[in-house]
Design an enzyme around this catalytic site. Structure first.
Site, short mmCIF file in Angstrom:
data_model
loop_
_atom_site.label_atom_id
_atom_site.label_comp_id
_atom_site.label_asym_id
_atom_site.label_seq_id
_atom_site.Cartn_x
_atom_site.Cartn_y
_atom_site.Cartn_z
N ALA A 59 44.48 -60.28 -97.56
CA ALA A 59 44.98 -61.57 -97.97
C ALA A 59 44.12 -62.63 -97.32
O ALA A 59 43.95 -62.62 -96.11
CB ALA A 59 46.42 -61.74 -97.51
N SER A 60 43.51 -63.51 -98.10
CA SER A 60 42.79 -64.59 -97.45
C SER A 60 43.74 -65.77 -97.33
O SER A 60 44.22 -66.31 -98.30
CB SER A 60 41.53 -64.98 -98.21
N CYS A 61 44.08 -66.06 -96.12
CA CYS A 61 45.11 -67.07 -95.87
C CYS A 61 44.45 -68.40 -95.59
O CYS A 61 43.80 -68.56 -94.57
CB CYS A 61 45.92 -66.69 -94.65
N VAL A 62 44.56 -69.32 -96.51
CA VAL A 62 44.06 -70.66 -96.22
C VAL A 62 45.20 -71.64 -96.39
O VAL A 62 46.24 -71.30 -96.86
CB VAL A 62 42.87 -71.05 -97.09
#
Lengths: 413, 103
Positions: B100-103
């Site tokens: 998951a790329s959490c931004v």
């Protein structure tokens, strides 16, 4: 006297100083805040500077205006934290002891981490808008620019204010349209993510919006270096995107002081319990804002919501109680989309941004994942709220926990 | 969700083709998934895959930069091993969830 020490007097640290000074007995608790800079920057305002909407004076005030009375303020660089001894070493050798420590030293942009970025074209044809200097330099560049390839690129994840690059390209579309040269400006958004945003429903909405505005998205592009000679950005898998002017979000990292303190995780962010906000290494250290490695946005709204949780948990820890407050990763971002409109997203660790109304279910006035004029006014009003309510740690009419009220889950397609 | 037999093991995959249970994974499963991605696995590939699994099972989050700093391969080599989206592909082959790329 017991001592609460706060490192960093930005958005998160200032809020914490205000909140704790109100409730902690002055006879019992000494509160000290340390920061190296005397100027407080309203960072969300940087975005508007390249387009001449805000200028320098709109986004700076003295930090001292926002610290409450009864808090010791020290302007100094920090050498390191020695967690085993509950002591912080300032530059020049001064020692500060603490019973509890709050780290709010934020994230900084590090152009030195990308080969070629800091070289010949820096601040001539390559700009950032995450610093006041970069934003002002870009404004001066745009004033005379006659058009060409404008590339907005993101170097690494995570970075501060994840929607800012999207807002930047939308405002550029607006700016060059009004200047009458939009047909001469080719706008691209280059990102290491697989789309304009990470979560599917918001990505779909934002991708459609960007397409409408004739803004090209280059996904899955992980920047290895900048080729100054060819004026192009180069990815690790050897793709290239040429530019006439490059606006870049440099790699974001936590403070080097964190590394010197032996507290650094990936990119110098601090391993932090994502629910309690306690450092994973020391029980009497809490972390708030961009300095923490929690998997949510690096944004002021997150620091605000997390602040309420940290406040409860630090008081729990002082009293020897379990840390019962749990942060849900709540983030809330206005997205300027140009031409006097804006969108709004509200989400947390587990729930992606959904359409609906905010903050009042069914009423709004703000529309979630909708492009409206009212949302734009929300963003403009927010600057006033920031200076007068948020930093001072006053109550906001929004709960720390995200709510499902007013949100709709669209049918899967 | 989809049930599928891969290398003789019954595997559950999510909509994007990632294993839902990392315990169903073994090296033969990895080889077969890799072939779907047109990758033939070498020892170097397995070093990366094992690192990813270790990190995931220890509850660590993963990024391309982190893998590149782990002392197995640099980022450039990682792209050569898993062309086009190295972390997404290697995670799928390693039998762990899509990062998951959490931004």
């Amino acid at each position: 006297m017991k001592k609460l020490l706060i490192l960093g007097g930005g958005t998160a640290g200032t809020m914490m100083a205000n909140k704790f000074r109100k409730v902690m007995d002055r006879e019992e608790w000494e509160i000290t805040i340390v920061d190296k800079h005397r100027t407080h920057y309203y960072q969300p305002g940087f975005l508007f500077i390249p387009f001449g909407i805000y200028n320098r004076n709109d986004v700076i005030k003295p930090k001292g205006d926002f610290f409450p009375s009864g808090v010791n303020v020290i302007y100094s660089d920090i050498d390191r934290i020695e967690g085993e001894k509950n002591v912080v070493h300032l530059d020049g050798g001064k020692l500060l002891h603490y019973d509890f420590l709050i780290i709010a030293t934020g994230a900084e942009t590090r152009p030195d981490q990308t080969p070629g970025l800091n070289e010949g074209l820096w601040r001539k044809k390559i700009f950032d808008f995450y610093t006041i200097e970069g934003a002002v330099a870009l404004h001066n560049f745009f004033k005379d620019w006659q058009g060409g390839k404008l590339v907005m690129a993101i170097s690494e994840i995570p970075y501060k204010c994840p929607v800012a690059p999207i807002e930047f390209v939308c405002l550029a579309d607006d700016y060059f349209t009004k200047k009458g040269i939009r047909d001469k400006v080719e706008i691209s958004l280059v990102t290491p993510m697989s789309g304009a945003f990470t979560k599917p429903i918001a990505t779909k909405m934002l991708s459609e919006l960007l397409k409408e505005k004739n803004i090209n998205v280059v996904p899955d592009f992980y920047i290895e270096k900048i080729d100054n000679e060819k004026q192009s950005i180069v990815s690790y898998d050897e793709m290239e995107v040429p530019f006439d002017v490059l606006t870049i979000v440099p790699v974001n990292m936590g403070s080097e002081m964190i590394e010197r303190s032996g507290l650094a995780g990936d990119l110098n962010f601090i391993p932090t319990d994502k629910e309690t906000l306690q450092s994973k290494k020391f029980e009497n250290i809490f972390v708030i804002g961009d300095a923490a490695d929690i998997p949510t946005s690096k944004a002021g709204s997150v620091a605000h919501f997390a602040g309420e949780i940290l406040f409860e948990n630090l008081l729990n820890a002082v009293e020897g109680r379990p840390l019962t407050a749990k942060f849900d990763g709540h983030a809330n971002c206005y997205i300027e989309t140009g031409f006097g409109k804006g969108a709004l997203i509200d989400f947390n660790y587990d729930t992606e941004p959904l359409p609906g109304t905010f903050p009042l279910p069914g009423i709004g006035p703000f529309g979630l994942l909708k492009n409206t004029k009212v949302n734009h006014y929300g963003k403009i009003m927010f600057r006033w709220i920031y200076w007068h309510i948020l930093l001072k740690g006053k109550e906001m009419p929004i709960e720390a926990d995200m709510t499902f009220a007013g949100k709709r889950v669209p049918y899967k397609q | 969700m989809e049930e599928k037999s891969i290398a003789g093991v019954n595997i559950t995959l999510n909509e994007e083709g990632y294993l839902t249970d990392p315990e169903q994974w073994n090296e033969d499963v990895a080889k077969e998934i890799a072939l779907e991605e047109e990758i033939e696995l070498s020892d170097k590939h397995f070093e990366v895959l094992n690192y990813l699994r270790e990190q995931f099972l220890a509850g660590e989050s993963l990024s391309i930069r982190k893998v590149g700093n782990a002392g197995i391969v640099n980022i450039k080599e990682l792209y050569q091993l898993f062309p086009g989206g190295p972390l997404k592909k290697s995670s799928r082959i390693a039998g762990i969830p899509k990062p998951a790329s959490c931004v």
